[in-house]
Scaffold this motif. Structure first.
Motif, mmCIF file in Angstrom:
data_model
loop_
_atom_site.group_PDB
_atom_site.id
_atom_site.type_symbol
_atom_site.label_atom_id
_atom_site.label_comp_id
_atom_site.label_asym_id
_atom_site.label_seq_id
_atom_site.Cartn_x
_atom_site.Cartn_y
_atom_site.Cartn_z
ATOM 1 N N VAL A 305 0.876 -1.165 0.000
ATOM 2 C CA VAL A 305 0.000 0.000 0.000
ATOM 3 C C VAL A 305 0.917 1.219 0.000
ATOM 4 N N VAL A 306 0.911 1.971 -1.089
ATOM 5 C CA VAL A 306 1.806 3.118 -1.208
ATOM 6 C C VAL A 306 0.982 4.386 -1.412
ATOM 7 N N TYR A 307 1.557 5.505 -0.960
ATOM 8 C CA TYR A 307 0.891 6.797 -1.116
ATOM 9 C C TYR A 307 1.957 7.890 -1.179
ATOM 10 N N PRO A 308 1.875 8.793 -2.198
ATOM 11 C CA PRO A 308 0.897 8.829 -3.282
ATOM 12 C C PRO A 308 0.877 7.502 -4.046
ATOM 13 N N TYR A 309 -0.306 7.127 -4.527
ATOM 14 C CA TYR A 309 -0.465 5.828 -5.167
ATOM 15 C C TYR A 309 -0.072 5.914 -6.646
ATOM 16 N N PRO A 310 0.110 4.775 -7.299
ATOM 17 C CA PRO A 310 0.531 4.771 -8.702
ATOM 18 C C PRO A 310 -0.443 5.547 -9.594
ATOM 19 N N GLY A 311 0.102 6.477 -10.350
ATOM 20 C CA GLY A 311 -0.709 7.261 -11.262
ATOM 21 C C GLY A 311 -1.470 8.397 -10.620
ATOM 22 N N GLN A 312 -1.240 8.677 -9.344
ATOM 23 C CA GLN A 312 -2.010 9.720 -8.671
ATOM 24 C C GLN A 312 -1.695 11.082 -9.274
ATOM 25 N N PRO A 313 -2.721 11.850 -9.659
ATOM 26 C CA PRO A 313 -2.500 13.169 -10.237
ATOM 27 C C PRO A 313 -2.609 14.273 -9.190
ATOM 28 N N GLY A 314 -2.035 15.426 -9.471
ATOM 29 C CA GLY A 314 -2.258 16.622 -8.659
ATOM 30 C C GLY A 314 -1.806 16.530 -7.228
ATOM 31 N N GLY A 416 8.232 -0.201 -7.914
ATOM 32 C CA GLY A 416 8.393 1.101 -8.540
ATOM 33 C C GLY A 416 7.067 1.623 -9.043
ATOM 34 N N TRP A 417 6.868 2.940 -8.965
ATOM 35 C CA TRP A 417 5.640 3.550 -9.468
ATOM 36 C C TRP A 417 5.878 5.033 -9.711
ATOM 37 N N ARG A 418 4.891 5.707 -10.309
ATOM 38 C CA ARG A 418 4.991 7.124 -10.651
ATOM 39 C C ARG A 418 3.763 7.883 -10.163
ATOM 40 N N PHE A 419 3.939 9.155 -9.882
ATOM 41 C CA PHE A 419 2.837 10.057 -9.577
ATOM 42 C C PHE A 419 3.176 11.429 -10.133
ATOM 43 N N ALA A 420 2.206 12.351 -10.133
ATOM 44 C CA ALA A 420 2.421 13.687 -10.684
ATOM 45 C C ALA A 420 1.972 14.746 -9.698
ATOM 46 N N THR A 421 2.706 15.839 -9.618
ATOM 47 C CA THR A 421 2.364 16.948 -8.733
ATOM 48 C C THR A 421 1.413 17.926 -9.413
ATOM 49 N N GLY A 422 0.737 18.732 -8.587
ATOM 50 C CA GLY A 422 0.003 19.883 -9.072
ATOM 51 C C GLY A 422 0.889 21.110 -9.022
ATOM 52 N N GLY A 423 0.261 22.279 -8.952
ATOM 53 C CA GLY A 423 1.036 23.505 -9.005
ATOM 54 C C GLY A 423 1.137 24.253 -7.703
ATOM 55 N N ALA A 424 0.744 23.628 -6.579
ATOM 56 C CA ALA A 424 0.758 24.315 -5.288
ATOM 57 C C ALA A 424 1.026 23.310 -4.175
ATOM 58 N N PRO A 425 1.462 23.778 -2.995
ATOM 59 C CA PRO A 425 1.653 22.880 -1.844
ATOM 60 C C PRO A 425 0.342 22.631 -1.107
ATOM 61 N N ASN A 501 -3.779 20.960 -8.548
ATOM 62 C CA ASN A 501 -3.856 19.901 -7.541
ATOM 63 C C ASN A 501 -5.199 19.194 -7.661
ATOM 64 N N ALA A 502 -5.242 17.915 -7.311
ATOM 65 C CA ALA A 502 -6.435 17.132 -7.638
ATOM 66 C C ALA A 502 -6.626 15.990 -6.660
ATOM 67 N N THR A 503 -7.820 15.384 -6.714
ATOM 68 C CA THR A 503 -8.105 14.148 -6.002
ATOM 69 C C THR A 503 -9.009 13.287 -6.867
ATOM 70 N N VAL A 504 -8.842 11.976 -6.784
ATOM 71 C CA VAL A 504 -9.652 11.010 -7.510
ATOM 72 C C VAL A 504 -10.431 10.195 -6.487
ATOM 73 N N PHE A 505 -11.723 9.955 -6.753
ATOM 74 C CA PHE A 505 -12.542 9.206 -5.803
ATOM 75 C C PHE A 505 -13.680 8.511 -6.520
ATOM 76 N N TRP A 506 -14.176 7.461 -5.888
ATOM 77 C CA TRP A 506 -15.317 6.708 -6.420
ATOM 78 C C TRP A 506 -16.602 7.341 -5.918
ATOM 79 N N TRP A 507 -17.587 7.473 -6.843
ATOM 80 C CA TRP A 507 -18.885 8.043 -6.479
ATOM 81 C C TRP A 507 -19.961 7.256 -7.183
ATOM 82 N N GLY A 508 -20.882 6.726 -6.425
ATOM 83 C CA GLY A 508 -21.986 5.971 -6.986
ATOM 84 C C GLY A 508 -21.987 4.558 -6.482
ATOM 85 N N ARG A 509 -22.979 3.782 -6.937
ATOM 86 C CA ARG A 509 -23.065 2.387 -6.535
ATOM 87 C C ARG A 509 -21.851 1.619 -7.059
ATOM 88 N N HIS A 510 -21.496 0.565 -6.338
ATOM 89 C CA HIS A 510 -20.301 -0.206 -6.679
ATOM 90 C C HIS A 510 -20.692 -1.393 -7.531
#
Length: 511
Positions: A305-314, A416-425, A501-510
């Protein structure tokens, strides 16, 4: 001045709470663009039936120390590491209670859940002292026992403390793109949190510490978080506690984002063994929010379990270090790059650890919290970039180590994995409150200061296709933007701030 309480992890277990919801919410599908770490299962380090850490024909149940209960438990038993519910039923063991109406004939376990095996009682234990004994037939395990003493009357709760299921919603939203098990709300852990928040409000943060209590003080309910959790009926002492000292209460989503923007606290909140939580808070000069965490073991865990997670944007460019204990020695109050953590739940311990972070071909200097140092467990790593990360940039992470398993096997581990930063702290976070309402927050990472007036755009993510525009808004003075959709189409959504900067999340029925 706000500062963090420290994370505490326990090492013993007893049982699972009866007040939990029986059915877990279904996990959303893992987005292939976000989660590309291979999943691993327990083994081949097994007992006769379960797929746990243990070697063949050896059982290592985690037995609780004798404890005092303020609220009579309705589940009494033991915890096994890594045992699935189906396999545990086939292992032959017995458990008995002596005291009160119970007279000690061994009985087969009638309650099996999350690696726990024990007795589900028809009614809570009444005041008195009870001796609990278990025996495992056919395995290399000694007979074990412990005592449970139930007090006659639990102490009153402080009515100034309040609780909220919003913390569970915020944590489940945070955990959804990592494909971690959703958490249940526990009223027993809530009562323990409320009692300790009231204790802090009365005595302050140094009586003797944010997480510990003194028996001589008014409102005492237990020396440690796990002793308080046991006292209020959570029978599993593999529990922990995180908290924040505050002078003015903050929104649960802001608090959750603050806790996730750390090293040690984050490792607890993003554990796949975390199963339940309760929360309590108090305001005033010694105001605090206290969150008690309950752990159970899963029969299937991810390799990492890694964080920031693979492919995490912003991802936030930086972070203010106000965590206690301090992940950067002497760094309290200073600014660094955004923290990175890695947890390996199927590994006993790590050695020969090497970590690296690169932007392109340029290495980034790091402060490393090695396994078993500070508040990292022997199978966890934390590392903090020595300077703020560059805006709108892709970063590559690598971890190499020797992994020791409980049967003595040592194997190399490479990740190994990658993530991307946004433009602010800043950190953008989300909380799904219902099927039609979500809350988005923007907060300065580490300092906990909400970012108001920030333009936010909500997109729906589609596999192999561009982001689909949904709605645009702006955060209010509390750093929050409320999004209401009549019937959101189930799937992953991405909220992007004007800063990138961004966040990704699940919304709706699974499914």
């Amino acid at each position: 001045m706000r500062r963090w309480g420290r994370t505490i992890r326990a090492a013993v277990l007893t049982a699972l709470i009866s007040g939990l919801v029986a059915v877990w919410p279904t996990l959303p599908p893992a987005p292939e663009t976000l989660l590309n770490l291979p999943l691993g299962t327990f083994g081949p380090y097994n007992t006769a039936k379960n797929r746990g850490y243990e070697s063949s024909q050896h059982v290592s149940p985690i037995v609780p120390q004798s404890y005092e209960a303020l609220q009579g438990p309705t589940l009494v038993g033991i915890q096994f590491i890594g045992d699935s519910q189906a396999d545990l039923r086939e292992d032959n063991f017995h458990i008995a209670i002596q005291g009160g109406p119970y007279r000690g004939s061994f009985e087969s376990a009638n309650a099996i859940q999350d690696g726990f095996a024990g007795l589900r009682l028809n009614a809570p234990l009444t005041p008195g002292t009870y001796r609990v004994t278990f025996d495992v037939t056919g395995f290399a395990a000694d007979v074990e026992h412990w005592n449970v003493t139930v007090r006659a009357k639990p102490p009153p709760q402080d009515s100034s403390a309040v609780s909220s299921l919003a913390y569970r919603n915020a944590l489940n939203t945070l955990r959804s793109p990592l494909h971690l098990s959703p958490l249940r709300w526990s009223d027993r852990l809530e009562r323990a949190s409320l009692a300790h928040a009231a204790y802090l409000g009365r005595h302050g943060y140094a009586a003797p510490s944010f997480h510990d209590e003194l028996p001589s003080e008014r409102g005492f309910t237990g020396r440690t978080p796990w002793s308080r959790d046991l006292a209020f009926g959570w029978p599993n002492s593999l529990s922990g506690e995180v908290g924040i000292e505050w002078s003015h209460p903050a929104d649960p989503l802001i608090v959750t984002a603050d806790l996730a923007d750390t090293v040690f606290h984050r490792l607890s909140l993003l554990s796949d063994n975390l199963s339940a939580l309760g929360e309590g808070q108090t305001a005033g000069r010694n105001g605090a929010v206290v969150m008690d965490l309950g752990f159970g073991y899963q029969s299937r865990l991810p390799q990492a379990v890694v964080y920031p997670y693979p492919g995490q944007p912003g991802v936030s460019m930086g972070w203010v270090d106000i965590e206690d204990p301090d992940p950067v020695q002497g760094g309290y109050g200073r600014r660094f790059g955004y923290p990175i953590t890695a947890d390996f739940p199927t590994v006993d311990s790590l050695s020969e650890v090497h970590v690296g972070l690169w932007r392109g071909r340029l290495p980034v200097p790091l402060y490393v919290d090695h396994p078993g140092t500070g508040d990292t467990a022997p199978n966890q790593i934390g590392f903090v970039p020595k300077r703020r990360l560059m805006p709108n940039s892709e970063y590559r992470v690598a971890v190499q180590a020797e992994a020791l398993y409980n049967n003595g096997t040592v194997r190399p581990l490479t990740l190994g994995w990658r993530f991307a930063t946004g433009g602010a702290p800043d950190t953008v976070a989300a909380e799904v409150e219902s099927g039609s309402r979500a809350k988005i927050a923007d907060v300065a990472a580490g300092s906990g200061v909400p970012v108001g007036g920030e333009v936010m755009t909500l997109y729906r993510r589609r596999t192999g296709r561009p982001l689909c525009f949904v709605e645009r808004g702006r955060t209010n003075g509390q750093g929050l933007w409320i999004v209401t959709r009549f019937v959101p189409k189930p799937g992953y959504y991405e909220a992007v701030a004007g800063s990138g900067n961004a966040t990704v999340f699940w919304w709706g029925r699974h499914g």
